[in-house]
Enzyme design. Sequence first.
Site, PDB file in Angstrom:
ATOM      1  N   LYS A 132       0.842  -1.213   0.000  1.00  0.00           N
ATOM      2  CA  LYS A 132       0.000   0.000   0.000  1.00  0.00           C
ATOM      3  C   LYS A 132       0.873   1.258   0.000  1.00  0.00           C
ATOM      4  O   LYS A 132       0.621   2.197  -0.759  1.00  0.00           O
ATOM      5  CB  LYS A 132      -0.876   0.002   1.250  1.00  0.00           C
ATOM      6  CG  LYS A 132      -1.526   1.359   1.554  1.00  0.00           C
ATOM      7  CD  LYS A 132      -2.398   1.342   2.784  1.00  0.00           C
ATOM      8  CE  LYS A 132      -1.658   1.599   4.045  1.00  0.00           C
ATOM      9  NZ  LYS A 132      -1.420   3.013   4.368  1.00  0.00           N
ATOM     10  N   ASN A 133       1.912   1.275   0.840  1.00  0.00           N
ATOM     11  CA  ASN A 133       2.671   2.512   1.017  1.00  0.00           C
ATOM     12  C   ASN A 133       3.653   2.778  -0.119  1.00  0.00           C
ATOM     13  O   ASN A 133       4.196   3.865  -0.217  1.00  0.00           O
ATOM     14  CB  ASN A 133       3.344   2.525   2.384  1.00  0.00           C
ATOM     15  CG  ASN A 133       2.301   2.627   3.494  1.00  0.00           C
ATOM     16  OD1 ASN A 133       1.142   2.950   3.227  1.00  0.00           O
ATOM     17  ND2 ASN A 133       2.687   2.323   4.714  1.00  0.00           N
ATOM     18  N   CYS A 192      -3.682  12.505  12.990  1.00  0.00           N
ATOM     19  CA  CYS A 192      -4.153  11.126  12.789  1.00  0.00           C
ATOM     20  C   CYS A 192      -4.134  10.487  14.173  1.00  0.00           C
ATOM     21  O   CYS A 192      -3.603  11.036  15.119  1.00  0.00           O
ATOM     22  CB  CYS A 192      -3.183  10.501  11.802  1.00  0.00           C
ATOM     23  SG  CYS A 192      -3.276   8.756  11.708  1.00  0.00           S
ATOM     24  N   ARG A 234       1.795  14.305  13.158  1.00  0.00           N
ATOM     25  CA  ARG A 234       2.245  14.074  11.775  1.00  0.00           C
ATOM     26  C   ARG A 234       2.355  15.363  10.967  1.00  0.00           C
ATOM     27  O   ARG A 234       1.630  15.598  10.004  1.00  0.00           O
ATOM     28  CB  ARG A 234       1.304  13.064  11.108  1.00  0.00           C
ATOM     29  CG  ARG A 234       1.230  11.795  11.927  1.00  0.00           C
ATOM     30  CD  ARG A 234       0.406  10.727  11.311  1.00  0.00           C
ATOM     31  NE  ARG A 234       1.148  10.059  10.244  1.00  0.00           N
ATOM     32  CZ  ARG A 234       0.602   9.067   9.527  1.00  0.00           C
ATOM     33  NH1 ARG A 234      -0.617   8.699   9.747  1.00  0.00           N
ATOM     34  NH2 ARG A 234       1.298   8.495   8.563  1.00  0.00           N
ATOM     35  N   ASP A 259       4.890   0.216  11.919  1.00  0.00           N
ATOM     36  CA  ASP A 259       3.581  -0.299  11.486  1.00  0.00           C
ATOM     37  C   ASP A 259       3.340  -1.734  11.942  1.00  0.00           C
ATOM     38  O   ASP A 259       2.265  -2.279  11.708  1.00  0.00           O
ATOM     39  CB  ASP A 259       3.450  -0.234   9.963  1.00  0.00           C
ATOM     40  CG  ASP A 259       3.347   1.201   9.499  1.00  0.00           C
ATOM     41  OD1 ASP A 259       3.469   1.442   8.287  1.00  0.00           O
ATOM     42  OD2 ASP A 259       3.172   2.093  10.359  1.00  0.00           O
ATOM     43  N   ARG A 285      -8.614  -0.053   5.096  1.00  0.00           N
ATOM     44  CA  ARG A 285      -7.800   0.919   4.351  1.00  0.00           C
ATOM     45  C   ARG A 285      -6.498   0.274   3.882  1.00  0.00           C
ATOM     46  O   ARG A 285      -5.909   0.699   2.902  1.00  0.00           O
ATOM     47  CB  ARG A 285      -7.457   2.106   5.267  1.00  0.00           C
ATOM     48  CG  ARG A 285      -8.610   3.012   5.588  1.00  0.00           C
ATOM     49  CD  ARG A 285      -8.161   4.189   6.420  1.00  0.00           C
ATOM     50  NE  ARG A 285      -6.956   4.787   5.859  1.00  0.00           N
ATOM     51  CZ  ARG A 285      -6.285   5.745   6.479  1.00  0.00           C
ATOM     52  NH1 ARG A 285      -6.695   6.187   7.660  1.00  0.00           N
ATOM     53  NH2 ARG A 285      -5.208   6.265   5.953  1.00  0.00           N
TER      54      ARG A 285
HETATM   55  C1  EPZ Z   1       4.469   6.636   6.306  1.00  0.00           C
HETATM   56  O1  EPZ Z   1       3.838   7.708   6.990  1.00  0.00           O
HETATM   57  C2  EPZ Z   1       3.450   5.522   6.275  1.00  0.00           C
HETATM   58  N1  EPZ Z   1       2.272   5.977   5.549  1.00  0.00           N
HETATM   59  C3  EPZ Z   1       3.069   5.123   7.697  1.00  0.00           C
HETATM   60  O2  EPZ Z   1       2.224   3.986   7.589  1.00  0.00           O
HETATM   61  C4  EPZ Z   1       4.327   4.703   8.446  1.00  0.00           C
HETATM   62  O3  EPZ Z   1       3.967   4.434   9.787  1.00  0.00           O
HETATM   63  C5  EPZ Z   1       5.361   5.817   8.393  1.00  0.00           C
HETATM   64  O4  EPZ Z   1       5.628   6.181   7.016  1.00  0.00           O
HETATM   65  C6  EPZ Z   1       6.682   5.410   9.025  1.00  0.00           C
HETATM   66  O5  EPZ Z   1       7.174   4.271   8.376  1.00  0.00           O
HETATM   67  C7  EPZ Z   1       2.328   5.974   4.197  1.00  0.00           C
HETATM   68  O6  EPZ Z   1       3.321   5.607   3.601  1.00  0.00           O
HETATM   69  C8  EPZ Z   1       1.073   6.417   3.502  1.00  0.00           C
HETATM   70  P1  EPZ Z   1       6.999   9.711   8.272  1.00  0.00           P
HETATM   71  P2  EPZ Z   1       4.551   9.168   6.968  1.00  0.00           P
HETATM   72  O7  EPZ Z   1       6.968  10.981   7.511  1.00  0.00           O
HETATM   73  O8  EPZ Z   1       5.255   9.349   5.685  1.00  0.00           O
HETATM   74  C9  EPZ Z   1       7.743  12.939  11.652  1.00  0.00           C
HETATM   75  C10 EPZ Z   1       0.326   2.712   7.833  1.00  0.00           C
HETATM   76  O9  EPZ Z   1      -0.057   2.120   8.845  1.00  0.00           O
HETATM   77  N2  EPZ Z   1       7.640  13.927  10.559  1.00  0.00           N
HETATM   78  O10 EPZ Z   1       8.047   8.696   7.968  1.00  0.00           O
HETATM   79  O11 EPZ Z   1       3.538  10.176   7.361  1.00  0.00           O
HETATM   80  C11 EPZ Z   1       6.403  12.250  11.910  1.00  0.00           C
HETATM   81  O12 EPZ Z   1       5.612  13.014  12.788  1.00  0.00           O
HETATM   82  C12 EPZ Z   1       0.855   4.108   7.982  1.00  0.00           C
HETATM   83  O13 EPZ Z   1       0.357   2.234   6.679  1.00  0.00           O
HETATM   84  C13 EPZ Z   1       7.929  15.271  10.835  1.00  0.00           C
HETATM   85  O14 EPZ Z   1       8.233  15.632  11.966  1.00  0.00           O
HETATM   86  O15 EPZ Z   1       5.594   8.988   8.152  1.00  0.00           O
HETATM   87  C14 EPZ Z   1       6.839  10.948  12.525  1.00  0.00           C
HETATM   88  O16 EPZ Z   1       7.091  11.143  13.901  1.00  0.00           O
HETATM   89  C15 EPZ Z   1       0.679   4.656   9.389  1.00  0.00           C
HETATM   90  N3  EPZ Z   1       7.851  16.167   9.817  1.00  0.00           N
HETATM   91  C16 EPZ Z   1       8.171  10.645  11.815  1.00  0.00           C
HETATM   92  O17 EPZ Z   1       8.598  11.874  11.243  1.00  0.00           O
HETATM   93  C17 EPZ Z   1       7.522  15.811   8.538  1.00  0.00           C
HETATM   94  O18 EPZ Z   1       7.480  16.687   7.648  1.00  0.00           O
HETATM   95  C18 EPZ Z   1       8.047   9.629  10.684  1.00  0.00           C
HETATM   96  O19 EPZ Z   1       7.004  10.063   9.843  1.00  0.00           O
HETATM   97  C19 EPZ Z   1       7.234  14.442   8.283  1.00  0.00           C
HETATM   98  C20 EPZ Z   1       7.308  13.523   9.307  1.00  0.00           C
END
Ligand code: EPZ
Length: 433
Positions: free
Chosen positions: A22-23, A117, A122, A306, A398
């Site tokens: 999915k991701n 979320c 996020r 995840d 989802r």
């Molecule tokens: C992706 O989310 C995945 N979603 C998430 O999967 C997954 O948990 C996550 O990556 C980590 O592997 C999709 O790919 C659609 P991040 P994403 O940006 O990209 C912080 C699922 O269950 N951050 O890697 O939103 C953030 O708050 C979902 O399939 C900032 O601070 O995650 C978090 O603490 C849930 N500023 C950390 O980084 C930013 O601009 C990692 O977030 C972006 C992120």
Amino acid sequence: MDQYIIMGGKPLVGEVVIEGAKNAALGILAGAIMADEPVLIENIPDVNDVNVLLEAIQGIGAIVDRIDSHKVRINGATINSVYVDYEYIKKIRGSYYLLGALLGKFKEAQVALPGGCNIGSRPIDQHKKGFEALGAVVKIEHGGIINARADELVGNHIYLDVVSVGATINIMLVASRAKGKTIIENAAKEPHIVDVANFLNSMGANIKGAGTDVIRIKGVDSLHGSDYSIIPDQIEAGTFMLAAAATKGDVLIKNVIPKHLDAITAKLVEIGCEVEEFDDAVRVVAKKRLGHTNVKTLPYPGFPTDMQPQIATLLALSEGTSVVTESIFENRFKYVDELARMGADIKVEGNMAVINGVEKLMGAAVSSPDLRAGAALVIAGLVAEGVTILDQIEYIERGYERFHEKLASLGASMEKININDERAIKKFKLRVS
Ligand code: EPZ
């Protein structure tokens, strides 16, 4: 609104085939609009997040030809708007990859700001930092619309302050069309990052180093059509591995890349599971009560966040005390209260959960707080004594295709019923008792 109804106690036995990731699909489908030619994408998972993103892509005027539930042809030549409405973003965060794709292709994009979320705030500050480094002006306008536009996109050296999957993908999308070279440092290394990079390269992009923490991109003038097949879903595979272990089953999980599952396999072996690896499959066998261990979620190749709710559920039944530390998101233990209602002994202190393994869980009526927590509660229901009724399963759907059907085909007593359909609940209880 539907629910899952589960009678616990049956070991999962048999074979299950894993869908596309999915991701990876969300970044790849968004990237597909950057060509002005047909792009054929295979092995997409038939899950709600993907289906909503395809609606959003259609909503901006691209041609979306859904050949079958796992195959789609997209042609971005007919896009007539760079505005992506909040109705799509509120349903799935992944729509925000259209921000990078539209900015990269048209030098402008207006996409609603994704909400918080259930697992944390996020923010998207790293996405914004990357876009601005490439020459875009990014403003958050009234009503929470991100407005990004650039007279010219020029490559730059970008250092991510946090390892972010989304920011890495969104910046890759824009940089693939920026003039000159871009370097992304402290990049995320997840398998789906590599898949998106390989996909963009199949469209004529020039991206090197994906899968390491330094990604180098040379912008190109245009991207062309492609035929691409998405990698298997590491998290769906891991979820079935843990379900097999929790139910003391014997399951062959097919269509996987074993390397992507290393962190999960290592933990399962550590607590007493047998895991056999094949070229594109893994077999998980658990015969006895499993032991305890400590888990800390980390960016890939560490233990995936995840998979955190699912391994915590498995450890809730293991012998001894385990500690699970969530280092990626600040609020990813909401399922613990639900597990406690089933008899789990878990204490959450900050970003750590201290888990004292119990002999058994009891079936109960519980709710899914989010996608992966919902999957974890299904695992709890599969091993609990008695009947578990799980609602808010739209979260689960989802990210998991035909989840209850796949589990039932492995021997689980599990059905999807309409919420509070007393007759269906009675019929199910009669049949399984
Ligand atoms: C992706 O989310 C995945 N979603 C998430 O999967 C997954 O948990 C996550 O990556 C980590 O592997 C999709 O790919 C659609 P991040 P994403 O940006 O990209 C912080 C699922 O269950 N951050 O890697 O939103 C953030 O708050 C979902 O399939 C900032 O601070 O995650 C978090 O603490 C849930 N500023 C950390 O980084 C930013 O601009 C990692 O977030 C972006 C992120």
